[in-house]
Structure formats: structure tokens, C-alpha cells
Design an enzyme around this catalytic site. Structure first.
Site: not given
Length: 429
Positions: A238-240
Site C-alpha cells: 500500500l505504501y508503494a
């Protein structure tokens, strides 16, 4: 069949039992009416108290607000003053973060104006951020405590100072934490970014923007080294995904509003004053405490590898990006012409496996690690990263100079000093 009175006032131990004589009934209702009036009075009194308390709390928050006022504006203007010919005035978001604090110090050292912004969240121990803030303050850098999503605060900052540049480094970092708190990534990395861009587009003059994307956007890409032209539509976390969304969002604002924007894809930054959630940092802590460390391996027991990049090299890349950013072309939210939109990798170009990193830490700590090898879980991590930095080298002369052996030696020296194993900590540059 039980009466209504029996339903409302059941004949049970500890409860009133109603006598059905008229006299007793009258007395009961009279008593009930009195109790009801007292109950109303108590409710009104409680509501009045809570209302007053809310008023006091609101007033207290207003009186103790971390921004606003004549003195606050003076601090902001003083911190933003430029002290060199041809210098720039920069708003640095995430200024008490790892990269943000180093970039702020480097800008101040060469005579640029710097104002910091940070919300001091508790993703990791805020005391480390407070310590960085003290360091920045000692160099004349004022850090405003506030959130990117506070549009009034951002508008006020741009009302007080006509920033020439924004170095946007504030973000919710970390790959694995997204499994615990996904909303924080949307709040900071998407909503916060859009809020900042909205303020920048309306500014007159508009600032040029340099911001931190991430090498994580390459996701499941297997082509190495990673180049800016490679596909980035397969995020592994999700960060990416939020960082990839940030690249698309910034492109939109560049296209519609004429904002000059540069995105930087950082590759595993490490060094003094680093983030405690990073592997090299937690490994150091656990090794010194005699605790085992977990080392992940990929499929078929392949060691994970990272393009570890020393903080000083990243700082030079950030400053080079700011100096070559070009100018935004809009004013008051209206585009006047095309503006630069760029994306660069900032890495070291020399991936090193995690076991070798541990070997180096053991050497400088003079302590053997208790290694626990585990197969990499499906939590968003990728097996390797490797940066192609030719674009940054060609555009502004980016050239990393610190190998992992040298960089970790500096980190260990800082760590031992900061956490009381040695003398007082000093920023290594």
C-alpha cells in the site's frame, strides 16, 4: 395480567412496590415527579458543566495553538531569510524526519532560507524527532508543528513567506506498517499531498516543488537496474501504491496548473539520525542488547539485497534537484505555460545483501549477532532493489560517494554516542 405499573416498577428486591390505594398512588406519583424534576436539574447541570468545559478546552487550545501570532510570524520570516547571493527560500515538510532534518541543515549551511513543518506523529519514538528539532533550532531553523492536512496553516505560511521552493518530505513511511494502519498512508501520502499542491497552485508566485517518491513504486518489476522509464503499475504494498498515486497526482497538477515538480525515488536511505524502524537501525539495537535479529530470505533461500544509499548522497541529490528544478509558470491557480515535470532515482547503484550488512555491523559493534533466518512473508517487501542513476547524473551531476562499509561505520559511531554508549551525539557530515 400485570398492570402498567407492575411493568414499570416490578416487585423485586431493592425496588419499590406500588400499593394500589389512591393515597399511596398519589404519594408515589408526587415522589416520582419530584425525582423527575431533580433528574432534569442534574442533567441540565451536567450539560452546563460539559458545555463550559468544552468552551474552556477550546479556549485553551486557541491560546496555546502551536502557530499564529506576531511572534510566530517573526520566527517564520527570520528562519526563511536567505543569506547568500542567488539563494532560495524553502519550506521543508517532514523537517524533523530523517531525510528532512539533514536536508534542512544542508540548506541552512549554504545560506538558504529554511522553514520546517512537521506533525511529530508517533509512528516511531517522537523523542528522536524532538532531538532533531533541537538540532535544527540550534542552527536557526524554525520548525512549525502542524499537519499537512491543515489548509489554514499552509495558507498562512505562504501568506507570511513567498517560498521559492517546497521540499516535500513528509509522508507515512514503512511498508509493513500499512498492514496495521492503512488509513494513515492515505491521510498523509495522498490527502496531505493534494492539500499541499492546492496551496502551491494558488500561491503567487508559485513555488517549484521537489518531493519524495520511493523506489517502492517499482514493485514487482524484475528488470534490473531499475530505470525511471520502467513500468511501475505493479505495486507490492500500500505504501508503494500511495507513492505511485502521488506521481500521478503531481503530474496532473503540473499539467493543469503549471507547477514545476520533481519526484525523487529514494533507495533505502541509511545513516546517522536514521529511522528506528529500518532494518540496519533495529539490527544495531538488538545486537547490542543481545537479542536475536530476523533476517528474511526470498524464494529458494535467496538473500534479500538492497541498494543502500547513505544520507549525505541523498542530501546532495535533493539539493541538486532543488537547484535545477526550473520555475513554475502559473499564478493564482492559472497556468501560463508548460513547466518541468521530472522523476529521478537516487540510489547507490551497488546492491548489498542483508547478511553482508549484518557482517559489517558486527565488525563495527564488535558484537556477534544472533541470526534468525526466516522466509520473507507476503507483507509488501520485495527481494531486491537496484537503481539506475544515469538520469540524475546527467541532469544535475548526482554521484554517490559513500559505500556501505563507510556509511555504517558513521552510523554506528552516531548510534553509540546518541544512546549513551559513548559521548554526546553530533550530526555526521
Amino acid at each position: 395480567m400485570p398492570s402498567i405499573e407492575d411493568e414499570l416498577f416490578p416487585s423485586t428486591p431493592g425496588k419499590f412496590k406500588i400499593d394500589r390505594s389512591n393515597r399511596q398512588l398519589h404519594r408515589c406519583f408526587a415522589s416520582t415527579s419530584t425525582m423527575f424534576l431533580w433528574a432534569l436539574f442534574l442533567i441540565a447541570l451536567t450539560a452546563s458543566y460539559l458545555s463550559f468545559q468544552s468552551f474552556v478546552d477550546s479556549g485553551s487550545r486557541y491560546l496555546t495553538a502551536s502557530w499564529g501570532g506576531i511572534q510566530w510570524e517573526k520566527q517564520v520570516r527570520t528562519s526563511a531569510q536567505i543569506h547568500r547571493s542567488g539563494g532560495i527560500s524553502v519550506l521543508v515538510t517532514g523537517a524533523t524526519g530523517f531525510v528532512g532534518s539533514h536536508v534542512s541543515l544542508a540548506l541552512r549551511k549554504r545560506g538558504d532560507g529554511v522553514v520546517g513543518l512537521d506533525n511529530f506523529n508517533n509512528y516511531y519514538d517522537p523523542s528522536l524527532k524532538r532531538a532533531r528539532r533541537s538540532l535544527l533550532s540550534s542552527r536557526g531553523i524554525f520548525v512549525v508543528e502542524g499537519d499537512l492536512n491543515d489548509a489554514k496553516l499552509l495558507a498562512k505560511l505562504f501568506d507570511v513567506v513567498a517560498f521559492t521552493h517546497v521540499m516535500h518530505l513528509a509522508a507515512q513511511a514503512g511498508v509493513r506498517y500499512a498492514l496495521e494502519n492503512p488509513q494513515s498512508y492515505v491521510h498523509s501520502n495522498i490527502a496531505g499531498l493534494v492539500n499541499l499542491l492546492e496551496i502551491c497552485k494558488a500561491a503567487n508566485p508559485q513555488p517549484a516543488i521537489v518531493w519524495a517518491s520511493s523506489s517502492s513504486v517499482y514493485g514487482l518489476n524484475e528488470k534490473v537496474p531499475f530505470s525511471e522509464s520502467d513500468r511501475t503499475d505493479q505495486p507490492a504494498s500500500l505504501y508503494a501504491a500511495t507513492k505511485k498515486a502521488g506521481e500521478e497526482i503531481t503530474h496532473t497538477y503540473n499539467h493543469i496548473y503549471g507547477l514545476a515538480i520533481t519526484g525523487l525515488r529514494f533507495f533505502t536511505v541509511y545513516g546517522p539520525w536514521g529511522r528506528p524502524d529500518m532494518a540496519y537501525f533495529s539490527f544495531t539495537r538488538n545486537i547490542l542488547q543481545g537479542k536475536p535479529i530476523t533476517i528474511y530470505r526470498g524464494k529458494n533461500r535467496v538473500d534479500l539485497a538492497r541498494d543502500f544509499t547513505y544520507i549525505d548522497d541523498i542530501v546532495r541529490g535533493c539539493l541538486g534537484s532543488l537547484d535545477s528544478s526550473g520555475k513554475s509558470t502559473g499564478s493564482g491557480g492559472k497556468k501560463r505555460g508548460s513547466a518541468p515535470y521530472r522523476i529521478f532515482n537516487l540510489g547507490n547503484t551497488s546492491p548489498v545483501t542483508v547478511p553482508i550488512l549484518v557482517d559489517i555491523l558486527e565488525k563495527h559493534l564488535k558484537v556477534k549477532a544472533k541470526r534468525n533466518f526466516v522466509e520473507m512473508p507476503g507483507n509488501g517487501d520485495v527481494p531486491f532493489t537496484h537503481a539506475n542513476i544515469s538520469s540524475a547524473r546527467n541532469e544535475f551531476g548526482y554521484k554517490p560517494t559513500t559505500d556501505l562499509e563507510t556509511g555504517l561505520k558513521k552510523f554506528v559511531r552516531w548510534y553509540l554516542s546518541y544512546y549513551g554508549y559513548n559521548t554526546k551525539a553530533k550530526l555526521v557530515h
